[in-house]
Design a protein around this motif. Structure first.
Motif, mmCIF file in Angstrom:
data_model
loop_
_atom_site.group_PDB
_atom_site.id
_atom_site.type_symbol
_atom_site.label_atom_id
_atom_site.label_comp_id
_atom_site.label_asym_id
_atom_site.label_seq_id
_atom_site.Cartn_x
_atom_site.Cartn_y
_atom_site.Cartn_z
ATOM 1 N N HIS A 110 1.414 -17.498 -3.618
ATOM 2 C CA HIS A 110 0.699 -16.281 -3.208
ATOM 3 C C HIS A 110 -0.631 -16.603 -2.530
ATOM 4 C CE1 HIS A 110 2.942 -13.636 -6.377
ATOM 5 N NE2 HIS A 110 3.730 -14.187 -5.505
ATOM 6 N N GLY A 115 -0.526 -10.717 -0.730
ATOM 7 C CA GLY A 115 -1.131 -9.904 -1.773
ATOM 8 C C GLY A 115 -2.389 -9.177 -1.364
ATOM 9 N N SER A 116 -2.725 -9.207 -0.060
ATOM 10 C CA SER A 116 -4.004 -8.646 0.356
ATOM 11 C C SER A 116 -3.877 -7.333 1.111
ATOM 12 C CB SER A 116 -4.755 -9.654 1.236
ATOM 13 O OG SER A 116 -4.000 -9.959 2.407
ATOM 14 N N ALA A 117 -2.649 -6.880 1.400
ATOM 15 C CA ALA A 117 -2.475 -5.630 2.128
ATOM 16 C C ALA A 117 -2.703 -4.438 1.196
ATOM 17 C CB ALA A 117 -1.078 -5.559 2.746
ATOM 18 N N GLU A 120 1.527 -3.273 -0.903
ATOM 19 C CA GLU A 120 2.083 -4.597 -1.150
ATOM 20 C C GLU A 120 3.484 -4.538 -1.750
ATOM 21 O OE1 GLU A 120 1.935 -7.698 -0.734
ATOM 22 O OE2 GLU A 120 0.072 -7.776 0.406
ATOM 23 N N ILE A 122 4.997 -7.523 -2.538
ATOM 24 C CA ILE A 122 5.117 -8.912 -2.954
ATOM 25 C C ILE A 122 5.948 -9.000 -4.234
ATOM 26 C CG2 ILE A 122 2.995 -8.932 -4.357
ATOM 27 C CD1 ILE A 122 2.439 -11.723 -3.080
ATOM 28 N N ARG A 428 1.907 -5.911 8.774
ATOM 29 C CA ARG A 428 0.609 -6.271 8.205
ATOM 30 C C ARG A 428 -0.526 -5.657 9.007
ATOM 31 N NH1 ARG A 428 -1.015 -9.109 4.151
ATOM 32 N NH2 ARG A 428 1.107 -9.737 3.668
ATOM 33 N N GLY A 433 2.376 -5.181 3.324
ATOM 34 C CA GLY A 433 2.786 -6.565 3.090
ATOM 35 C C GLY A 433 4.273 -6.657 2.828
#
Length: 477
Positions: A110, A115-117, A120, A122, A428, A433
Protein backbone atom coordinates in the motif's frame (compact mmCIF):
# COMPACT_ATOMS: atom_id res chain seq x y z
CA UNK A 1 21.27 8.91 28.72
CA UNK A 2 24.89 9.97 28.21
CA UNK A 3 26.27 11.48 25.01
CA UNK A 4 28.69 9.00 23.41
CA UNK A 5 32.13 10.62 23.47
CA UNK A 6 35.42 8.76 24.07
CA UNK A 7 38.34 10.74 25.53
CA UNK A 8 41.76 9.09 25.30
CA UNK A 9 44.74 10.15 27.39
CA UNK A 10 45.23 13.64 28.74
CA UNK A 11 46.43 15.61 25.72
CA UNK A 12 44.48 18.06 23.56
CA UNK A 13 41.27 17.36 25.42
CA UNK A 14 39.41 20.26 23.83
CA UNK A 15 40.55 19.19 20.36
CA UNK A 16 39.38 15.62 20.94
CA UNK A 17 35.96 16.82 22.03
CA UNK A 18 35.66 19.23 19.07
CA UNK A 19 36.60 16.53 16.56
CA UNK A 20 34.22 13.92 17.94
CA UNK A 21 31.26 16.25 18.27
CA UNK A 22 31.94 17.74 14.84
CA UNK A 23 32.14 14.30 13.22
CA UNK A 24 28.90 13.25 14.93
CA UNK A 25 27.11 16.35 13.64
CA UNK A 26 28.41 16.04 10.06
CA UNK A 27 27.58 12.32 9.94
CA UNK A 28 24.04 12.97 11.14
CA UNK A 29 24.40 11.06 14.40
CA UNK A 30 23.47 14.32 16.10
CA UNK A 31 20.45 15.62 14.24
CA UNK A 32 19.57 19.23 13.48
CA UNK A 33 18.02 20.81 16.56
CA UNK A 34 19.39 18.13 18.92
CA UNK A 35 20.07 19.59 22.36
CA UNK A 36 23.53 18.91 23.80
CA UNK A 37 24.07 18.32 27.53
CA UNK A 38 24.93 21.44 29.58
CA UNK A 39 28.66 21.99 29.82
CA UNK A 40 28.73 21.19 33.55
CA UNK A 41 26.89 17.86 33.06
CA UNK A 42 29.01 16.77 30.07
CA UNK A 43 32.17 17.66 31.98
CA UNK A 44 31.08 15.44 34.88
CA UNK A 45 30.24 12.56 32.53
CA UNK A 46 33.59 12.72 30.72
CA UNK A 47 35.76 13.55 33.71
CA UNK A 48 36.85 16.88 32.18
CA UNK A 49 36.87 20.43 33.44
CA UNK A 50 33.89 22.58 32.61
CA UNK A 51 36.27 25.04 30.92
CA UNK A 52 37.36 22.37 28.42
CA UNK A 53 33.77 21.60 27.44
CA UNK A 54 32.84 25.29 27.23
CA UNK A 55 35.82 25.96 24.93
CA UNK A 56 34.81 23.03 22.69
CA UNK A 57 31.23 24.33 22.47
CA UNK A 58 32.54 27.81 21.63
CA UNK A 59 34.74 26.50 18.80
CA UNK A 60 31.90 24.45 17.35
CA UNK A 61 29.62 27.49 17.57
CA UNK A 62 32.26 29.56 15.72
CA UNK A 63 32.31 26.82 13.04
CA UNK A 64 28.50 27.14 12.79
CA UNK A 65 27.93 23.55 13.91
CA UNK A 66 26.29 24.53 17.19
CA UNK A 67 24.09 27.39 18.21
CA UNK A 68 23.35 28.72 21.69
CA UNK A 69 19.91 29.85 22.84
CA UNK A 70 19.84 32.02 25.94
CA UNK A 71 18.00 30.27 28.72
CA UNK A 72 17.50 27.09 26.67
CA UNK A 73 20.92 25.57 26.02
CA UNK A 74 23.18 24.52 23.15
CA UNK A 75 21.77 22.90 20.00
CA UNK A 76 22.96 21.44 16.70
CA UNK A 77 22.71 24.24 14.15
CA UNK A 78 20.60 24.27 11.00
CA UNK A 79 22.15 23.97 7.55
CA UNK A 80 25.11 21.76 8.46
CA UNK A 81 26.73 20.11 5.43
CA UNK A 82 26.38 16.39 6.06
CA UNK A 83 29.11 13.93 5.13
CA UNK A 84 28.31 11.46 2.35
CA UNK A 85 27.71 7.88 3.46
CA UNK A 86 30.49 5.48 2.61
CA UNK A 87 29.26 3.12 -0.15
CA UNK A 88 29.22 -0.58 0.57
CA UNK A 89 32.25 -2.43 -0.70
CA UNK A 90 31.88 -4.62 -3.79
CA UNK A 91 33.70 -7.49 -2.13
CA UNK A 92 30.84 -8.33 0.25
CA UNK A 93 30.83 -12.12 0.59
CA UNK A 94 27.05 -12.31 0.80
CA UNK A 95 26.35 -9.73 -1.89
CA UNK A 96 24.38 -12.15 -4.07
CA UNK A 97 22.08 -13.16 -1.22
CA UNK A 98 21.54 -9.56 -0.14
CA UNK A 99 20.78 -8.57 -3.74
CA UNK A 100 18.22 -11.37 -4.04
CA UNK A 101 16.38 -10.09 -0.98
CA UNK A 102 16.73 -6.46 -2.07
CA UNK A 103 15.16 -7.23 -5.45
CA UNK A 104 12.39 -9.42 -4.02
CA UNK A 105 8.97 -7.98 -4.95
CA UNK A 106 7.00 -6.55 -2.04
CA UNK A 107 3.41 -6.38 -3.30
CA UNK A 108 0.42 -5.09 -1.33
CA UNK A 109 2.53 -2.75 0.80
CA UNK A 110 0.00 0.00 0.00
CA UNK A 111 2.59 2.62 -1.03
CA UNK A 112 1.51 6.15 -1.98
CA UNK A 113 -0.63 7.03 -3.80
CA UNK A 114 -2.45 3.82 -2.87
CA UNK A 115 -5.08 4.50 -0.25
CA UNK A 116 -4.94 8.25 -0.78
CA UNK A 117 -8.01 8.89 -2.96
CA UNK A 118 -11.21 10.30 -1.54
CA UNK A 119 -13.11 7.21 -2.76
CA UNK A 120 -11.01 4.11 -2.12
CA UNK A 121 -11.58 0.58 -3.40
CA UNK A 122 -8.32 -0.76 -2.04
CA UNK A 123 -8.40 -4.40 -1.00
CA UNK A 124 -7.64 -5.82 2.44
CA UNK A 125 -8.35 -2.60 4.34
CA UNK A 126 -11.09 -2.75 7.01
CA UNK A 127 -13.12 0.32 7.89
CA UNK A 128 -11.10 2.41 10.32
CA UNK A 129 -14.22 4.30 11.36
CA UNK A 130 -15.72 1.10 12.78
CA UNK A 131 -12.75 0.32 15.02
CA UNK A 132 -13.98 -0.23 18.62
CA UNK A 133 -11.74 2.40 20.22
CA UNK A 134 -13.52 2.62 23.57
CA UNK A 135 -13.75 -1.14 24.15
CA UNK A 136 -10.16 -1.69 23.03
CA UNK A 137 -8.89 1.16 25.23
CA UNK A 138 -10.53 -0.44 28.25
CA UNK A 139 -8.96 -3.81 27.44
CA UNK A 140 -5.52 -2.20 26.97
CA UNK A 141 -5.85 -0.49 30.36
CA UNK A 142 -6.69 -3.81 31.99
CA UNK A 143 -3.76 -5.43 30.16
CA UNK A 144 -1.38 -2.81 31.57
CA UNK A 145 -2.68 -3.50 35.06
CA UNK A 146 -2.15 -7.20 34.46
CA UNK A 147 1.38 -6.50 33.25
CA UNK A 148 2.13 -4.49 36.38
CA UNK A 149 1.48 -7.63 38.41
CA UNK A 150 3.71 -9.86 36.27
CA UNK A 151 7.33 -10.77 36.97
CA UNK A 152 8.52 -8.99 33.81
CA UNK A 153 10.05 -12.11 32.25
CA UNK A 154 9.88 -13.42 28.70
CA UNK A 155 6.65 -15.19 27.78
CA UNK A 156 5.91 -18.47 26.02
CA UNK A 157 6.87 -18.60 22.35
CA UNK A 158 3.45 -20.05 21.50
CA UNK A 159 1.72 -17.08 23.10
CA UNK A 160 -0.18 -16.17 26.24
CA UNK A 161 -2.25 -19.12 27.43
CA UNK A 162 -5.32 -16.94 28.03
CA UNK A 163 -5.20 -15.65 24.43
CA UNK A 164 -4.63 -19.11 23.00
CA UNK A 165 -7.69 -20.34 24.92
CA UNK A 166 -9.75 -17.43 23.55
CA UNK A 167 -8.54 -18.02 19.98
CA UNK A 168 -9.28 -21.75 20.15
CA UNK A 169 -12.84 -21.02 21.26
CA UNK A 170 -13.31 -18.33 18.61
CA UNK A 171 -11.99 -20.54 15.79
CA UNK A 172 -14.19 -23.43 16.93
CA UNK A 173 -17.28 -21.19 17.21
CA UNK A 174 -16.81 -19.22 13.98
CA UNK A 175 -15.20 -21.81 11.68
CA UNK A 176 -15.75 -25.20 13.30
CA UNK A 177 -12.01 -25.68 13.73
CA UNK A 178 -11.04 -28.67 15.89
CA UNK A 179 -8.34 -27.52 18.27
CA UNK A 180 -7.35 -26.69 21.81
CA UNK A 181 -5.14 -23.96 23.18
CA UNK A 182 -2.17 -26.32 22.85
CA UNK A 183 -2.56 -26.26 19.05
CA UNK A 184 -2.50 -22.44 18.80
CA UNK A 185 0.59 -20.31 18.13
CA UNK A 186 0.08 -16.55 18.40
CA UNK A 187 1.87 -14.74 15.56
CA UNK A 188 2.59 -11.23 14.36
CA UNK A 189 -0.11 -11.30 11.71
CA UNK A 190 -0.89 -14.07 9.23
CA UNK A 191 2.32 -13.38 7.33
CA UNK A 192 4.45 -14.61 10.23
CA UNK A 193 2.31 -17.73 10.46
CA UNK A 194 3.10 -18.47 6.80
CA UNK A 195 6.77 -17.75 7.44
CA UNK A 196 6.92 -20.15 10.40
CA UNK A 197 5.40 -23.02 8.44
CA UNK A 198 7.77 -22.33 5.55
CA UNK A 199 10.79 -22.24 7.87
CA UNK A 200 10.13 -25.73 9.20
CA UNK A 201 9.12 -27.37 5.89
CA UNK A 202 10.72 -25.57 2.96
CA UNK A 203 14.29 -26.04 1.79
CA UNK A 204 15.99 -24.96 -1.45
CA UNK A 205 14.62 -26.80 -4.46
CA UNK A 206 11.49 -28.27 -2.87
CA UNK A 207 8.11 -27.72 -4.51
CA UNK A 208 5.39 -25.48 -3.07
CA UNK A 209 2.02 -25.18 -4.81
CA UNK A 210 0.04 -21.93 -4.63
CA UNK A 211 -3.18 -20.74 -6.22
CA UNK A 212 -2.97 -18.93 -9.57
CA UNK A 213 -4.03 -16.16 -9.27
CA UNK A 214 -3.18 -15.88 -5.62
CA UNK A 215 -1.76 -13.95 -2.73
CA UNK A 216 1.61 -12.51 -3.86
CA UNK A 217 3.26 -12.10 -0.41
CA UNK A 218 2.81 -15.85 0.22
CA UNK A 219 4.26 -16.74 -3.16
CA UNK A 220 7.29 -14.50 -2.69
CA UNK A 221 7.81 -15.68 0.88
CA UNK A 222 8.06 -19.31 -0.23
CA UNK A 223 10.34 -18.32 -3.10
CA UNK A 224 12.59 -16.42 -0.69
CA UNK A 225 13.00 -19.65 1.30
CA UNK A 226 14.39 -21.28 -1.85
CA UNK A 227 11.27 -23.19 -2.91
CA UNK A 228 10.26 -23.91 -6.48
CA UNK A 229 6.86 -22.21 -6.39
CA UNK A 230 4.31 -23.63 -8.82
CA UNK A 231 1.14 -21.72 -9.61
CA UNK A 232 -1.87 -24.06 -9.82
CA UNK A 233 -4.89 -22.65 -11.70
CA UNK A 234 -8.24 -22.09 -10.02
CA UNK A 235 -11.68 -22.46 -11.55
CA UNK A 236 -15.19 -21.80 -10.24
CA UNK A 237 -14.74 -24.54 -7.59
CA UNK A 238 -11.28 -23.52 -6.39
CA UNK A 239 -7.80 -24.90 -6.94
CA UNK A 240 -7.54 -27.52 -9.70
CA UNK A 241 -6.27 -30.40 -7.59
CA UNK A 242 -5.22 -32.58 -10.54
CA UNK A 243 -2.65 -29.91 -11.51
CA UNK A 244 -0.81 -30.05 -8.18
CA UNK A 245 2.55 -31.56 -9.19
CA UNK A 246 4.06 -34.71 -7.75
CA UNK A 247 6.64 -34.05 -5.07
CA UNK A 248 4.80 -31.03 -3.67
CA UNK A 249 5.64 -30.50 -0.01
CA UNK A 250 3.43 -27.51 0.84
CA UNK A 251 0.11 -26.33 -0.63
CA UNK A 252 -1.21 -22.82 0.03
CA UNK A 253 -4.94 -22.13 -0.49
CA UNK A 254 -7.66 -19.64 0.48
CA UNK A 255 -10.73 -21.92 0.36
CA UNK A 256 -13.35 -19.81 2.15
CA UNK A 257 -12.88 -16.72 -0.05
CA UNK A 258 -10.36 -17.27 -2.85
CA UNK A 259 -7.91 -14.42 -3.07
CA UNK A 260 -8.32 -12.39 -5.22
CA UNK A 261 -11.26 -13.76 -7.26
CA UNK A 262 -13.55 -14.39 -4.29
CA UNK A 263 -15.35 -17.70 -4.97
CA UNK A 264 -15.43 -20.41 -2.27
CA UNK A 265 -13.89 -23.83 -2.79
CA UNK A 266 -16.57 -26.50 -3.31
CA UNK A 267 -16.92 -29.38 -0.85
CA UNK A 268 -15.96 -31.90 -3.52
CA UNK A 269 -12.82 -29.93 -4.33
CA UNK A 270 -11.93 -29.68 -0.64
CA UNK A 271 -12.20 -33.44 -0.26
CA UNK A 272 -10.07 -33.96 -3.34
CA UNK A 273 -7.45 -31.54 -2.04
CA UNK A 274 -7.23 -33.31 1.31
CA UNK A 275 -6.88 -36.66 -0.44
CA UNK A 276 -4.12 -35.29 -2.68
CA UNK A 277 -2.28 -33.81 0.31
CA UNK A 278 -2.46 -37.16 2.13
CA UNK A 279 -1.10 -38.98 -0.92
CA UNK A 280 1.78 -36.50 -1.24
CA UNK A 281 2.52 -36.28 2.47
CA UNK A 282 2.08 -32.52 2.06
CA UNK A 283 0.92 -29.87 4.50
CA UNK A 284 -1.94 -27.64 3.36
CA UNK A 285 -1.93 -24.04 4.62
CA UNK A 286 -5.53 -22.88 4.91
CA UNK A 287 -5.43 -19.08 4.93
CA UNK A 288 -8.79 -18.10 6.40
CA UNK A 289 -8.20 -14.37 6.24
CA UNK A 290 -11.71 -12.85 6.20
CA UNK A 291 -14.36 -15.60 6.30
CA UNK A 292 -15.95 -14.14 9.47
CA UNK A 293 -17.92 -11.86 7.13
CA UNK A 294 -20.42 -14.17 5.37
CA UNK A 295 -23.50 -12.80 3.61
CA UNK A 296 -25.40 -15.63 1.93
CA UNK A 297 -25.60 -19.39 1.59
CA UNK A 298 -24.80 -22.02 4.17
CA UNK A 299 -21.42 -21.87 5.89
CA UNK A 300 -18.94 -24.43 4.62
CA UNK A 301 -16.64 -26.45 6.83
CA UNK A 302 -13.07 -25.32 7.12
CA UNK A 303 -10.50 -27.62 5.55
CA UNK A 304 -9.03 -28.13 9.00
CA UNK A 305 -12.33 -29.46 10.36
CA UNK A 306 -12.61 -31.90 7.43
CA UNK A 307 -9.02 -33.12 7.80
CA UNK A 308 -8.66 -36.58 9.32
CA UNK A 309 -4.92 -37.03 8.84
CA UNK A 310 -3.37 -33.91 10.39
CA UNK A 311 -2.33 -32.36 7.08
CA UNK A 312 -3.86 -28.86 7.49
CA UNK A 313 -2.34 -25.81 9.15
CA UNK A 314 -5.07 -23.22 9.75
CA UNK A 315 -4.03 -19.54 9.62
CA UNK A 316 -6.22 -16.76 10.96
CA UNK A 317 -5.73 -13.03 11.43
CA UNK A 318 -7.19 -10.08 13.30
CA UNK A 319 -5.97 -7.66 10.61
CA UNK A 320 -9.28 -7.89 8.76
CA UNK A 321 -11.63 -8.08 11.74
CA UNK A 322 -9.88 -5.37 13.79
CA UNK A 323 -6.90 -3.59 12.24
CA UNK A 324 -3.70 -4.45 10.31
CA UNK A 325 -1.81 -2.15 12.70
CA UNK A 326 -2.27 -4.62 15.57
CA UNK A 327 -0.15 -7.26 13.77
CA UNK A 328 -1.98 -10.06 15.55
CA UNK A 329 -2.66 -13.43 13.95
CA UNK A 330 -2.54 -17.08 14.81
CA UNK A 331 -1.59 -20.49 13.49
CA UNK A 332 -3.35 -23.71 14.40
CA UNK A 333 -0.47 -25.93 13.52
CA UNK A 334 -0.70 -29.37 12.01
CA UNK A 335 0.34 -31.92 14.68
CA UNK A 336 3.42 -33.06 12.74
CA UNK A 337 4.97 -29.58 12.76
CA UNK A 338 3.57 -28.11 16.00
CA UNK A 339 6.75 -28.36 18.07
CA UNK A 340 8.97 -27.33 15.15
CA UNK A 341 6.85 -24.20 14.61
CA UNK A 342 7.09 -23.29 18.31
CA UNK A 343 10.87 -23.59 18.12
CA UNK A 344 11.00 -21.44 14.99
CA UNK A 345 8.83 -18.80 16.66
CA UNK A 346 11.12 -18.77 19.69
CA UNK A 347 14.25 -18.36 17.56
CA UNK A 348 12.87 -15.64 15.28
CA UNK A 349 11.28 -13.22 17.76
CA UNK A 350 10.80 -15.19 21.02
CA UNK A 351 7.13 -14.21 21.35
CA UNK A 352 4.59 -11.59 20.29
CA UNK A 353 4.12 -8.52 22.55
CA UNK A 354 2.51 -9.66 25.79
CA UNK A 355 0.48 -6.49 26.61
CA UNK A 356 -1.26 -6.68 23.23
CA UNK A 357 -1.96 -10.38 23.85
CA UNK A 358 -3.55 -9.62 27.24
CA UNK A 359 -5.70 -6.90 25.67
CA UNK A 360 -6.86 -9.13 22.81
CA UNK A 361 -7.59 -12.03 25.16
CA UNK A 362 -9.77 -9.74 27.28
CA UNK A 363 -11.46 -8.30 24.19
CA UNK A 364 -12.40 -11.75 22.89
CA UNK A 365 -13.37 -13.10 26.31
CA UNK A 366 -15.77 -10.22 26.98
CA UNK A 367 -17.51 -10.71 23.62
CA UNK A 368 -16.04 -7.56 22.08
CA UNK A 369 -14.77 -9.36 18.97
CA UNK A 370 -18.11 -10.96 18.12
CA UNK A 371 -19.93 -7.69 18.72
CA UNK A 372 -17.48 -5.85 16.48
CA UNK A 373 -17.77 -8.47 13.72
CA UNK A 374 -21.56 -8.21 13.78
CA UNK A 375 -21.36 -4.44 13.51
CA UNK A 376 -18.90 -4.57 10.60
CA UNK A 377 -20.92 -7.31 8.91
CA UNK A 378 -23.99 -5.10 8.70
CA UNK A 379 -22.01 -2.22 7.16
CA UNK A 380 -20.10 -4.41 4.70
CA UNK A 381 -23.29 -6.20 3.65
CA UNK A 382 -24.86 -2.86 2.74
CA UNK A 383 -21.84 -1.86 0.66
CA UNK A 384 -21.66 -5.25 -1.03
CA UNK A 385 -25.32 -5.08 -2.01
CA UNK A 386 -24.87 -1.61 -3.48
CA UNK A 387 -21.82 -2.67 -5.48
CA UNK A 388 -23.63 -5.71 -6.85
CA UNK A 389 -26.59 -3.56 -7.90
CA UNK A 390 -24.41 -1.07 -9.76
CA UNK A 391 -22.36 -3.73 -11.53
CA UNK A 392 -25.57 -5.49 -12.54
CA UNK A 393 -26.96 -2.29 -14.07
CA UNK A 394 -25.09 0.69 -15.53
CA UNK A 395 -21.62 -0.87 -15.17
CA UNK A 396 -22.71 -4.21 -16.64
CA UNK A 397 -21.62 -3.34 -20.20
CA UNK A 398 -18.00 -3.21 -19.01
CA UNK A 399 -17.66 -5.53 -15.98
CA UNK A 400 -19.01 -8.72 -14.45
CA UNK A 401 -18.64 -9.43 -10.72
CA UNK A 402 -17.36 -12.84 -9.63
CA UNK A 403 -19.85 -14.25 -7.08
CA UNK A 404 -18.42 -14.01 -3.57
CA UNK A 405 -20.35 -14.82 -0.40
CA UNK A 406 -17.74 -13.70 2.16
CA UNK A 407 -15.09 -11.11 2.94
CA UNK A 408 -15.07 -7.48 1.87
CA UNK A 409 -13.73 -7.51 -1.64
CA UNK A 410 -15.00 -8.76 -4.99
CA UNK A 411 -13.37 -9.17 -8.38
CA UNK A 412 -14.86 -7.37 -11.38
CA UNK A 413 -13.82 -9.04 -14.65
CA UNK A 414 -13.83 -7.11 -17.92
CA UNK A 415 -16.58 -8.07 -20.37
CA UNK A 416 -14.87 -6.21 -23.21
CA UNK A 417 -11.34 -4.92 -23.90
CA UNK A 418 -10.58 -1.99 -21.59
CA UNK A 419 -7.29 -0.18 -21.16
CA UNK A 420 -7.22 -0.60 -17.39
CA UNK A 421 -4.09 1.49 -17.02
CA UNK A 422 -5.86 4.46 -18.57
CA UNK A 423 -9.02 3.79 -16.57
CA UNK A 424 -7.12 3.73 -13.27
CA UNK A 425 -5.20 6.90 -14.14
CA UNK A 426 -8.33 8.81 -15.16
CA UNK A 427 -10.26 7.52 -12.15
CA UNK A 428 -7.58 8.78 -9.79
CA UNK A 429 -7.84 12.21 -11.41
CA UNK A 430 -11.46 12.28 -10.24
CA UNK A 431 -10.43 11.00 -6.78
CA UNK A 432 -11.37 7.32 -7.16
CA UNK A 433 -8.80 4.66 -6.26
CA UNK A 434 -9.10 1.52 -8.44
CA UNK A 435 -6.76 -1.51 -8.52
CA UNK A 436 -6.25 -4.14 -11.21
CA UNK A 437 -5.97 -7.91 -10.90
CA UNK A 438 -2.81 -8.33 -13.00
CA UNK A 439 -0.40 -8.37 -10.05
CA UNK A 440 -2.00 -11.50 -8.57
CA UNK A 441 -0.96 -13.63 -11.54
CA UNK A 442 2.59 -14.98 -11.80
CA UNK A 443 2.71 -17.81 -14.34
CA UNK A 444 -0.33 -17.43 -16.57
CA UNK A 445 -1.93 -14.66 -18.64
CA UNK A 446 -4.01 -12.53 -16.24
CA UNK A 447 -7.72 -12.05 -16.53
CA UNK A 448 -8.42 -8.38 -17.09
CA UNK A 449 -10.32 -6.91 -14.19
CA UNK A 450 -10.39 -4.95 -10.96
CA UNK A 451 -10.17 -5.86 -7.30
CA UNK A 452 -13.04 -3.99 -5.66
CA UNK A 453 -12.37 -3.72 -1.93
CA UNK A 454 -15.25 -2.17 -0.01
CA UNK A 455 -13.86 -2.07 3.51
CA UNK A 456 -12.45 1.44 3.22
CA UNK A 457 -15.34 3.17 1.45
CA UNK A 458 -18.60 4.28 3.06
CA UNK A 459 -21.87 3.06 1.59
CA UNK A 460 -22.92 6.66 0.89
CA UNK A 461 -19.81 7.14 -1.25
CA UNK A 462 -20.32 4.14 -3.53
CA UNK A 463 -22.85 5.71 -5.88
CA UNK A 464 -21.04 9.03 -6.44
CA UNK A 465 -17.71 7.26 -6.91
CA UNK A 466 -19.06 4.70 -9.36
CA UNK A 467 -20.85 7.48 -11.22
CA UNK A 468 -17.40 8.95 -11.85
CA UNK A 469 -16.04 5.58 -12.96
CA UNK A 470 -18.98 5.13 -15.35
CA UNK A 471 -18.43 8.59 -16.81
CA UNK A 472 -14.74 7.83 -17.36
CA UNK A 473 -15.64 4.58 -19.10
CA UNK A 474 -18.09 6.41 -21.38
CA UNK A 475 -15.41 8.98 -22.26
CA UNK A 476 -12.91 6.19 -23.02
CA UNK A 477 -15.44 4.50 -25.30
Amino acid sequence: MELHVVIEGGKDLTGQLVRQLGDAIRAGRLATGEKLPPSRLLAEQLGLSRKTVSEAYARLTWDKLLTGKVGSGTFVADGVQRAQAVPAGRALAGAAVAARWRDMPTPLRHPAPAGSARYEYIGGAPDRQLYPHADWRRCVTQALRQGARSRGLYGDAEGLRELRDAIARHAAFARGVRCSALDVVVTNGAQQALDLVARVLVEPGCTVAVEEPGYPPARHLFSAQGARVVGVPVDSEGIVVDDIPDGTRLIYVTPAHQFPLGMPMSVARREALLARAQALGAIVIEDDYDSEFRYEGRPTDSLQSMDRHGNVAFVGTFSKTLSPELRMGYLIAAPAVREAVATAKHLTDWHSPVPAQWALAKFIEEGGLQKHIRRCHARYAERRARLMQRFANDLAPWFELVPAAAGFHMAALCRRPIDLGVLITLARRVDVGLYRLDGFYASSPPQAGLLMGYGAIDAADIDPSLDRVRDVLIQMR
